[in-house]
Design an enzyme around this catalytic site. Structure first.
Site, PDB file in Angstrom:
ATOM      1  N   ASP A  90       0.874  -1.173   0.000  1.00 12.53           N
ATOM      2  CA  ASP A  90       0.000   0.000   0.000  1.00 12.53           C
ATOM      3  C   ASP A  90       0.910   1.221   0.000  1.00 12.53           C
ATOM      4  OD1 ASP A  90      -2.108   1.730   0.074  1.00 12.53           O
ATOM      5  OD2 ASP A  90      -3.016   0.917   1.905  1.00 12.53           O
ATOM      6  N   ALA A 193     -11.455   3.778   1.523  1.00 14.05           N
ATOM      7  CA  ALA A 193     -12.072   4.661   2.524  1.00 14.05           C
ATOM      8  C   ALA A 193     -13.347   4.082   3.144  1.00 14.05           C
ATOM      9  CB  ALA A 193     -12.351   6.038   1.913  1.00 14.05           C
ATOM     10  N   CYS A 276     -13.361 -22.241  20.314  1.00 12.11           N
ATOM     11  CA  CYS A 276     -12.723 -22.337  19.002  1.00 12.11           C
ATOM     12  C   CYS A 276     -11.983 -23.660  18.937  1.00 12.11           C
ATOM     13  CB  CYS A 276     -11.765 -21.164  18.830  1.00 12.11           C
ATOM     14  SG  CYS A 276     -10.572 -21.362  17.499  1.00 12.11           S
ATOM     15  N   CYS A 278      -9.143 -24.233  17.149  1.00  7.79           N
ATOM     16  CA  CYS A 278      -7.733 -24.158  16.736  1.00  7.79           C
ATOM     17  C   CYS A 278      -6.839 -24.754  17.828  1.00  7.79           C
ATOM     18  CB  CYS A 278      -7.335 -22.726  16.365  1.00  7.79           C
ATOM     19  SG  CYS A 278      -6.795 -21.680  17.722  1.00  7.79           S
ATOM     20  N   CYS A 281      -6.411 -22.725  21.116  1.00  7.72           N
ATOM     21  CA  CYS A 281      -7.569 -22.706  22.023  1.00  7.72           C
ATOM     22  C   CYS A 281      -7.791 -24.062  22.680  1.00  7.72           C
ATOM     23  CB  CYS A 281      -8.814 -22.260  21.268  1.00  7.72           C
ATOM     24  SG  CYS A 281      -8.672 -20.558  20.719  1.00  7.72           S
TER      25      CYS A 281
HETATM   26  N1  GUN Z   1      -6.314   1.238   3.440  1.00  8.16           N
HETATM   27  C1  GUN Z   1      -7.587   1.329   3.921  1.00  8.16           C
HETATM   28  N2  GUN Z   1      -8.312   2.191   3.163  1.00  8.16           N
HETATM   29  C2  GUN Z   1      -7.490   2.632   2.195  1.00  8.16           C
HETATM   30  C3  GUN Z   1      -7.677   3.540   1.089  1.00  8.16           C
HETATM   31  O1  GUN Z   1      -8.738   4.114   0.866  1.00  8.16           O
HETATM   32  N3  GUN Z   1      -6.579   3.741   0.270  1.00  8.16           N
HETATM   33  C4  GUN Z   1      -5.385   3.115   0.498  1.00  8.16           C
HETATM   34  N4  GUN Z   1      -4.373   3.355  -0.341  1.00  8.16           N
HETATM   35  N5  GUN Z   1      -5.188   2.271   1.526  1.00  8.16           N
HETATM   36  C5  GUN Z   1      -6.236   2.038   2.352  1.00  8.16           C
HETATM   37 ZN    ZN Z   2      -8.645 -20.515  18.505  1.00 13.42          ZN
END
Ligand code: GUN
Ligand code: ZN
Length: 484
Positions: A90, A193, A276, A278, A281
């Site tokens: 990202d 977003a 759970c 796993c 747990c």
């Molecule tokens: N991570 C969570 N929301 C967003 C977003 O709107 N844009 C980017 N680039 N990373 C994110």
């Molecule tokens: Zn677990």
């Protein structure tokens, strides 16, 4: 580089797909766990052994890190993180939008992401918060699109671009954003977003925004829901057609002693049992887990197990055609999720176009089931039945002499010819004893059939308790009622 996204199986608008990047493949729906190189409480390599095929990390952290900047440039992300699968980076837009101080440009981050060997790169989009007014959302969308345009010219042959879909809370802007990125040929399309919506349990708005984006996007787009990964909402998100998720919840929640389940988040401190299966747990009690020197790490591992397990269950549900049942089950854990589910059901007339034609079963789970895609489609298809002369629709299912056609009746669908008794959905639907909502829904099927065949003469034979409902919902039919 070989790159492509294939849809292999479908259910509702959800899909099982195969994302190919170079020689690697990612089976979707998939979770890309968020890795912070500075805080690896579960290592990427351990995740790979748990079946994680792709992860996401933040290029901005590497860019600013004294410890990792040089190493990433020299050795590449895969070596530094010790992860053989797909790595997405990202740009850090979201962090920048929350914490301010933008000190890296679009071109800089895109070049840097490629230099450190990221396979899926993200431009510096502007994540417009839900509180933004239309003017701001529109202006920011223009900036995001311009940065995507710039990015299209900068992607080399070892990476693919993920093109974020923004537009704030405005459905027409989200739809346009979806269309614009698909027109640019972008295949990986994160919907951005949405974190503030999820943090505030605004699932109805989440569903509206995602469905709007999906209307604009190509059906072949691989849709990422940015920042989503709580196991309780994954089934809902997949049913809308989201294919990729990324979440730091497993680690962030573990830090605060929070224990993820498919029904919601619990505090480890308040548990007397670990519900759970796993390995962690099953080999601990809440007390020994809390007191372990590795407590945070073990909790993070459990959180990851639960999330990956839920995605496996969702993929299996898609194979079986039982995703609606799973969504129904999950969305009853929180009233605000139920709102999201109901919003999705309202979209059934358009989702129906993406849904598959046969499924293993249709389990009736209450009033909501009457709005499922299969019911909407059945009612639509009923209008194609050509009827002439005297037609009987019998709630008792018995044919009678004196009619040109005899149909049976099965709520919530409606009338059906005996020849379709074994086919989906009539033959595979399991319903409890009839109630008013489902019979009303079935009557809508009668009304559709009547409307499509104005020259035929319809008679409905039913028990007295349904007579008024039938007369009211399917005007123009003759109703004969008597006890069985
Ligand atoms: N991570 C969570 N929301 C967003 C977003 O709107 N844009 C980017 N680039 N990373 C994110
Ligand atoms: Zn677990």
């Amino acid at each position: 580089m070989v790159f492509g996204f294939e849809v292999l199986h479908k259910d509702v608008a959800g899909r099982i797909g195969r994302l190919r990047i170079g020689s690697k493949t990612v089976r979707t729906p998939a979770l890309l766990p968020v890795i912070n190189p500075h805080l690896q409480i579960v290592t990427p390599n351990e995740m790979h052994e748990m079946g994680v095929e792709a992860l996401i990390t933040n290029a901005y952290i590497f860019y600013r890190s004294e410890r990792f900047y040089e190493a990433a440039l020299e050795r590449g992300l895969h070596a530094v993180l010790d992860f053989p699968g797909v790595i997405m980076t990202d740009s850090g837009s979201f962090q920048l939008s929350v914490y301010g101080d933008v000190e890296v440009g679009n071109r800089d981050t895109l070049e840097f992401q490629q230099r450190i060997g990221s396979e899926i790169i993200v431009p510096l989009d502007l994540p417009t918060p839900p509180s933004a007014d239309r003017e701001r959302a529109e202006a920011e969308l223009e900036v995001t699109l311009a940065r995507i345009d710039e990015a299209c010219g900068l992607v080399g042959e070892n990476s693919v671009l993920a093109a974020p879909v923004q537009g704030g809370i405005f459905e027409d802007l989200r739809e346009r954003a979806g269309r614009e990125v698909s027109e640019r040929g972008c295949v990986i399309t994160p919907i951005g977003a949405v974190v503030p919506l999820m943090e505030n349990y605004r699932y109805r708005d989440l569903v509206r925004v995602v469905l709007a984006a999906k209307r604009g996007l190509s059906p072949g787009a691989c849709v990422h829901l940015f920042g989503a990964g709580h196991p309780a909402m994954l089934a809902l998100a997949v049913a809308m057609g989201c294919d990729l998720f990324d979440s730091a919840a497993y680690a962030l929640y573990a830090k605060e002693g929070r224990y993820l389940t498919v029904h919601g988040t619990l505090f480890l401190g308040e548990l007397t049992e670990l519900p759970c299966s796993c390995a962690i747990c099953r080999s601990h009690t809440p007390d020994t887990l809390r007191r372990s020197p590795e407590s945070e790490r073990l909790l993070a591992l459990h959180n990851l197990h639960v999330t990956l397990g839920e995605l496996a269950r969702i993929r299996q549900a898609i194979m079986d055609g039982t995703l609606w049942e799973l969504v129904d089950e999950r969305c009853r854990s929180h009233p605000r999720l139920l709102e999201g589910y109901r919003e999705l059901l309202r979209a059934s007339p358009s989702l129906e176009l993406f849904d598959r034609s046969t499924k293993r079963r249709f389990f009736y789970r209450g009033d909501e089931s009457c709005q499922r895609t299969e019911v909407v489609r059945y009612h639509r298809d009923l209008a194609r039945f050509d009827m002439a002369g005297r037609v009987l629709i019998s709630f008792f299912g018995q044919p009678e002499p004196g009619f040109d056609r005899c149909l049976a009746f099965r709520p919530p669908f409606g009338p059906y010819p005996p020849a379709l008794a074994e086919t989906f959905p009539i033959g595979q639907c399991e319903i409890p004893s009839w109630d008013e909502t489902m019979v009303r829904s079935g009557c809508r099927g009668i009304a559709a059939l009547v409307e499509a065949n104005p020259d035929a003469e319809f008679t409905v034979r039913c028990e007295p308790r349904w007579a008024e409902l039938v007369a009211c919902e399917a005007p123009g039919v003759q109703v004969i009622s008597h006890e069985d």
